[in-house]
Design a protein around this motif. Sequence first.
Motif, PDB file in Angstrom:
ATOM      1  N   LYS A  76       2.308 -11.977 -27.732  1.00 28.14           N
ATOM      2  CA  LYS A  76       3.053 -12.885 -26.854  1.00 28.14           C
ATOM      3  C   LYS A  76       3.877 -12.108 -25.828  1.00 28.14           C
ATOM      4  O   LYS A  76       3.906 -12.453 -24.645  1.00 28.14           O
ATOM      5  CB  LYS A  76       3.967 -13.787 -27.689  1.00 28.14           C
ATOM      6  N   SER A  77       4.553 -11.067 -26.292  1.00 26.20           N
ATOM      7  CA  SER A  77       5.403 -10.287 -25.387  1.00 26.20           C
ATOM      8  C   SER A  77       4.582  -9.588 -24.313  1.00 26.20           C
ATOM      9  O   SER A  77       5.024  -9.455 -23.172  1.00 26.20           O
ATOM     10  CB  SER A  77       6.214  -9.262 -26.185  1.00 26.20           C
ATOM     11  N   ALA A  78       3.384  -9.141 -24.673  1.00 25.56           N
ATOM     12  CA  ALA A  78       2.523  -8.477 -23.686  1.00 25.56           C
ATOM     13  C   ALA A  78       2.130  -9.446 -22.575  1.00 25.56           C
ATOM     14  O   ALA A  78       2.093  -9.080 -21.390  1.00 25.56           O
ATOM     15  CB  ALA A  78       1.283  -7.910 -24.369  1.00 25.56           C
ATOM     16  N   LEU A  79       1.844 -10.682 -22.932  1.00 20.93           N
ATOM     17  CA  LEU A  79       1.493 -11.684 -21.924  1.00 20.93           C
ATOM     18  C   LEU A  79       2.693 -12.029 -21.051  1.00 20.93           C
ATOM     19  O   LEU A  79       2.558 -12.232 -19.837  1.00 20.93           O
ATOM     20  CB  LEU A  79       0.950 -12.941 -22.601  1.00 20.93           C
ATOM     21  N   LEU A  80       3.882 -12.092 -21.656  1.00 23.78           N
ATOM     22  CA  LEU A  80       5.081 -12.366 -20.857  1.00 23.78           C
ATOM     23  C   LEU A  80       5.356 -11.210 -19.901  1.00 23.78           C
ATOM     24  O   LEU A  80       5.705 -11.431 -18.726  1.00 23.78           O
ATOM     25  CB  LEU A  80       6.277 -12.589 -21.777  1.00 23.78           C
ATOM     26  N   GLU A  81       5.180  -9.991 -20.366  1.00 21.15           N
ATOM     27  CA  GLU A  81       5.376  -8.824 -19.497  1.00 21.15           C
ATOM     28  C   GLU A  81       4.375  -8.835 -18.344  1.00 21.15           C
ATOM     29  O   GLU A  81       4.729  -8.506 -17.209  1.00 21.15           O
ATOM     30  CB  GLU A  81       5.226  -7.547 -20.324  1.00 21.15           C
ATOM     31  N   TYR A  82       3.141  -9.207 -18.642  1.00 21.74           N
ATOM     32  CA  TYR A  82       2.135  -9.329 -17.582  1.00 21.74           C
ATOM     33  C   TYR A  82       2.578 -10.341 -16.531  1.00 21.74           C
ATOM     34  O   TYR A  82       2.467 -10.094 -15.318  1.00 21.74           O
ATOM     35  CB  TYR A  82       0.801  -9.755 -18.206  1.00 21.74           C
ATOM     36  N   LEU A 135       7.692 -19.338 -21.689  1.00 23.63           N
ATOM     37  CA  LEU A 135       8.467 -19.121 -22.906  1.00 23.63           C
ATOM     38  C   LEU A 135       7.544 -18.610 -23.997  1.00 23.63           C
ATOM     39  O   LEU A 135       6.399 -19.079 -24.122  1.00 23.63           O
ATOM     40  CB  LEU A 135       9.147 -20.409 -23.386  1.00 23.63           C
ATOM     41  N   THR A 136       8.013 -17.665 -24.795  1.00 21.93           N
ATOM     42  CA  THR A 136       7.253 -17.223 -25.960  1.00 21.93           C
ATOM     43  C   THR A 136       7.963 -17.703 -27.212  1.00 21.93           C
ATOM     44  O   THR A 136       9.197 -17.746 -27.272  1.00 21.93           O
ATOM     45  CB  THR A 136       7.114 -15.689 -26.016  1.00 21.93           C
ATOM     46  N   ALA A 137       7.188 -18.082 -28.211  1.00 17.37           N
ATOM     47  CA  ALA A 137       7.771 -18.595 -29.455  1.00 17.37           C
ATOM     48  C   ALA A 137       6.866 -18.237 -30.624  1.00 17.37           C
ATOM     49  O   ALA A 137       5.632 -18.319 -30.518  1.00 17.37           O
ATOM     50  CB  ALA A 137       7.964 -20.103 -29.381  1.00 17.37           C
ATOM     51  N   ARG A 138       7.480 -17.852 -31.718  1.00 17.19           N
ATOM     52  CA  ARG A 138       6.742 -17.539 -32.943  1.00 17.19           C
ATOM     53  C   ARG A 138       6.441 -18.826 -33.701  1.00 17.19           C
ATOM     54  O   ARG A 138       7.285 -19.723 -33.780  1.00 17.19           O
ATOM     55  CB  ARG A 138       7.564 -16.593 -33.812  1.00 17.19           C
ATOM     56  N   VAL A 179       0.126 -22.721 -25.065  1.00 12.04           N
ATOM     57  CA  VAL A 179      -1.068 -21.938 -25.355  1.00 12.04           C
ATOM     58  C   VAL A 179      -0.841 -21.260 -26.693  1.00 12.04           C
ATOM     59  O   VAL A 179       0.137 -20.523 -26.854  1.00 12.04           O
ATOM     60  CB  VAL A 179      -1.351 -20.890 -24.266  1.00 12.04           C
ATOM     61  N   ARG A 180      -1.705 -21.505 -27.645  1.00 14.74           N
ATOM     62  CA  ARG A 180      -1.577 -20.879 -28.964  1.00 14.74           C
ATOM     63  C   ARG A 180      -2.506 -19.664 -29.027  1.00 14.74           C
ATOM     64  O   ARG A 180      -3.709 -19.773 -28.787  1.00 14.74           O
ATOM     65  CB  ARG A 180      -1.933 -21.869 -30.070  1.00 14.74           C
ATOM     66  N   LEU A 181      -1.937 -18.527 -29.359  1.00 18.65           N
ATOM     67  CA  LEU A 181      -2.717 -17.303 -29.477  1.00 18.65           C
ATOM     68  C   LEU A 181      -3.322 -17.208 -30.873  1.00 18.65           C
ATOM     69  O   LEU A 181      -2.605 -17.309 -31.867  1.00 18.65           O
ATOM     70  CB  LEU A 181      -1.847 -16.072 -29.213  1.00 18.65           C
ATOM     71  N   ALA A 240       4.288 -26.383  -6.561  1.00 23.19           N
ATOM     72  CA  ALA A 240       3.960 -27.231  -7.712  1.00 23.19           C
ATOM     73  C   ALA A 240       4.235 -26.431  -8.975  1.00 23.19           C
ATOM     74  O   ALA A 240       3.316 -25.948  -9.648  1.00 23.19           O
ATOM     75  CB  ALA A 240       2.506 -27.688  -7.666  1.00 23.19           C
ATOM     76  N   GLY A 241       5.514 -26.256  -9.278  1.00 22.62           N
ATOM     77  CA  GLY A 241       5.896 -25.438 -10.419  1.00 22.62           C
ATOM     78  C   GLY A 241       5.545 -26.081 -11.744  1.00 22.62           C
ATOM     79  O   GLY A 241       5.005 -27.188 -11.820  1.00 22.62           O
ATOM     80  N   GLY A 242       5.873 -25.377 -12.807  1.00 27.26           N
ATOM     81  CA  GLY A 242       5.569 -25.882 -14.135  1.00 27.26           C
ATOM     82  C   GLY A 242       6.025 -24.899 -15.191  1.00 27.26           C
ATOM     83  O   GLY A 242       6.641 -23.870 -14.893  1.00 27.26           O
ATOM     84  N   ALA A 243       5.738 -25.223 -16.436  1.00 31.37           N
ATOM     85  CA  ALA A 243       6.155 -24.396 -17.567  1.00 31.37           C
ATOM     86  C   ALA A 243       4.999 -24.249 -18.542  1.00 31.37           C
ATOM     87  O   ALA A 243       4.090 -25.076 -18.590  1.00 31.37           O
ATOM     88  CB  ALA A 243       7.365 -25.008 -18.262  1.00 31.37           C
ATOM     89  N   LEU A 244       5.055 -23.178 -19.317  1.00 25.66           N
ATOM     90  CA  LEU A 244       4.035 -22.917 -20.329  1.00 25.66           C
ATOM     91  C   LEU A 244       4.677 -22.181 -21.490  1.00 25.66           C
ATOM     92  O   LEU A 244       5.410 -21.217 -21.292  1.00 25.66           O
ATOM     93  CB  LEU A 244       2.894 -22.081 -19.742  1.00 25.66           C
ATOM     94  N   VAL A 245       4.402 -22.661 -22.699  1.00 26.43           N
ATOM     95  CA  VAL A 245       4.879 -22.008 -23.918  1.00 26.43           C
ATOM     96  C   VAL A 245       3.720 -21.210 -24.512  1.00 26.43           C
ATOM     97  O   VAL A 245       2.651 -21.764 -24.774  1.00 26.43           O
ATOM     98  CB  VAL A 245       5.393 -23.031 -24.946  1.00 26.43           C
ATOM     99  N   VAL A 246       3.930 -19.919 -24.700  1.00 29.38           N
ATOM    100  CA  VAL A 246       2.941 -19.052 -25.342  1.00 29.38           C
ATOM    101  C   VAL A 246       3.412 -18.840 -26.772  1.00 29.38           C
ATOM    102  O   VAL A 246       4.457 -18.231 -27.007  1.00 29.38           O
ATOM    103  CB  VAL A 246       2.811 -17.702 -24.608  1.00 29.38           C
ATOM    104  N   ARG A 247       2.663 -19.344 -27.723  1.00 23.35           N
ATOM    105  CA  ARG A 247       3.095 -19.293 -29.115  1.00 23.35           C
ATOM    106  C   ARG A 247       2.042 -18.638 -29.991  1.00 23.35           C
ATOM    107  O   ARG A 247       0.858 -18.556 -29.645  1.00 23.35           O
ATOM    108  CB  ARG A 247       3.394 -20.702 -29.633  1.00 23.35           C
TER     109      ARG A 247
END
Length: 232
Positions: free
Chosen positions: A37-43, A151-154, A171-173, A23-30
């Motif tokens: 954001k990059s630290a969460l993507l690396e994790y 995906l990470t986005a500013r 997810v907004r940081l 059950a895949g999916g996507a999430l944008v970390v902005r």
Amino acid sequence: MIVGRRAELVALDVLLDGAVGGAGGALVVRGEAGIGKSALLEYTVERAAARGGPVVSTAGVQAEVHVPFAGLHRLLRTVPDRGGAAAAMLDDPDTLPYRAGMALLDLLGEAGAAAPVLVAVEDAHWLDGPSWEALAFVARRLGADRVAMVLTARDGEDVDRRLAVAALPEVRLEPLPVPTPRCCSAGWPRNSGRRWRSGCWSTRRAIRSASWSWVRRLPARAARRCCRPGCR
């Protein structure tokens, strides 16, 4: 170690677990620049690799923001054994984003049959338009695949417009709260005018006491030389 982002880490782990179960999916970390954001993507990449699944990745590059399919071409180069035909499609100037997205979706579905796949996209705000549209097309159709996309986005007006059209989970940081020093958690003493800006009154008093105990051990002449009038 990532501190203060427990909810975000849980959301990323849930996304990876869903991909493992088909059950895949996507999430944008902005969020704003430098917020983590990059630290969460690396994790997420480390967690996916630890589970034995392949990780394919790309990143938006500001200098290539007007080059059609530049970001998608970079992603396909990370899967050379499977992405050759799809990459060749991008060379056709008549290729539409949804056709490129369909080719990528088929490619990821085949790879996911062997092991869960993570698609990691850094700096999505700098992706060229066709790559963004193709990736968003894929991200909305991962529900039946063993594929997760992060995906990470500013933050910015362009990102707001893109996400409003793409309708992807996000997810907004927010900035983390500044911790209060333990020695000051109970508040400053009443004579707050005597405190240091960089510490509390008890710290200043302890340093001052230690300094004077050192001066007392000096010979009287040396003590008079090192202490200016009024310094006490």
